[in-house]
Design an enzyme around this catalytic site. Structure first.
Site, PDB file in Angstrom:
ATOM      1  N   TYR A 111      38.387   4.475  -7.874  1.00 30.45           N
ATOM      2  CA  TYR A 111      37.881   3.111  -7.957  1.00 30.45           C
ATOM      3  C   TYR A 111      36.375   3.091  -7.691  1.00 30.45           C
ATOM      4  CZ  TYR A 111      36.934  -1.749  -6.802  1.00 30.45           C
ATOM      5  OH  TYR A 111      36.380  -3.016  -6.762  1.00 30.45           O
TER       6      TYR A 111
ATOM      7  N   SER B 103      30.961  -3.400  -7.527  1.00 31.50           N
ATOM      8  CA  SER B 103      31.331  -3.436  -6.107  1.00 31.50           C
ATOM      9  C   SER B 103      30.323  -2.642  -5.300  1.00 31.50           C
ATOM     10  CB  SER B 103      32.725  -2.816  -5.920  1.00 31.50           C
ATOM     11  OG  SER B 103      33.014  -2.628  -4.545  1.00 31.50           O
TER      12      SER B 103
END
Length: 258
Positions: free
Chosen positions: A152, A139
């Site tokens: 995350y 990401s």
């Protein structure tokens, strides 16, 4: 010769888009997900529509047993996997100070531990055959300044760094390893985590199909890190090069949940 791809988190979102695209390209598929009924239905749909062999493999990759099931398939020498897509992952809708050990450990087992284990299971055979592809879905949240209270974003920083390191180590063998780093993508990901994304501007969103298209293109061009779409390429440049105080101010509401 027909190639085989194994895709984790394969029934929806980016994983589902990979499965569809690779089926169109003629790959036989091994699809991994937790929901056995949904997985079986999706596998049957792809096999009927595209005339390829699709094997559903139900497994929870946040568990040792789940990882071992998929590792066993990756180790089958007479039916090699030519492409591994490590897509399964989760986020948490809880700031770290209100989180739990159980929740954080599940995130780390799925986002990091499973990626490491499956890569290690697939890579020796690929290196021996001197061909194979591994795409680890990361990401843009993993670049630049850590997002406040988010493990995350830390997990995705690991995935990107890990992929770059492994890619460099196997480059002489012609095996390709790449980190795919999308921005905000229309999937079930945020809903499953309970994250309200209703205020996110529409122009920031990508489709899963766009992410997969750009990712496969970049893999085949030899890139080690793929950032789909020009706006996120600009964002990553800013995360890497702008003053960190400014980056923190701009990104403080995103919480790394991309």
């Amino acid at each position: 010769m027909t190639k085989t791809a194994l895709v984790t988190g394969a029934t929806a979102g980016i994983g589902g888009a990979f499965a569809r695209r690779l089926a169109v390209e003629g790959y036989d598929l091994v699809l991994v997900a937790r929901d056995e009924a949904r997985l079986a239905a999706f596998s049957a749909e792809l096999a009927e529509r595209h005339g390829v062999t699709v094997v559903p493999l139900a497994a929870d990759l946040s568990t040792v047993e789940g990882c071992e099931r998929v590792e066993a398939r990756l180790a089958v020498a007479d039916s090699p996997v030519d492409m591994l897509v490590n897509n399964a992952g989760i986020s948490l809708n809880t700031p770290f100070l209100r989180s739990t050990v159980e929740g954080e450990e599940q995130l780390l087992r799925l986002n990091i531990h499973a990626v490491m284990r499956l890569t290690l299971a697939a890579l020796p055979g690929m290196v021996e055959r001197r061909r194979g592809d591994i795409i680890n879905v990361s990401s843009v949240a993993g670049f630049g300044t850590p997002m406040p209270g988010s493990t995350y974003s830390a997990s995705k920083a690991w995935v990107t760094n890990f992929s770059q390191s492994i890619a460099e180590s196997v480059r002489p063998t012609r095996v390709r390893v790449m980190a795919l780093c999308p921005g905000y993508t229309r999937t079930e990901f945020h809903d499953r985590a309970g994250i309200n994304m209703s205020k996110m501007p529409e122009w920031l969103w990508l489709s899963a199909e766009e992410v997969v298209r750009d990712g496969l293109r970049d893999l085949r061009r030899g890139k080690i890190v793929s950032v789909p779409d020009w706006k996120y390429k600009v964002a990553v440049f800013g995360l890497r090069h702008l003053p960190q105080g400014l980056v923190r101010t701009v990104s403080k509401d995103a919480r790394g949940r991309i």
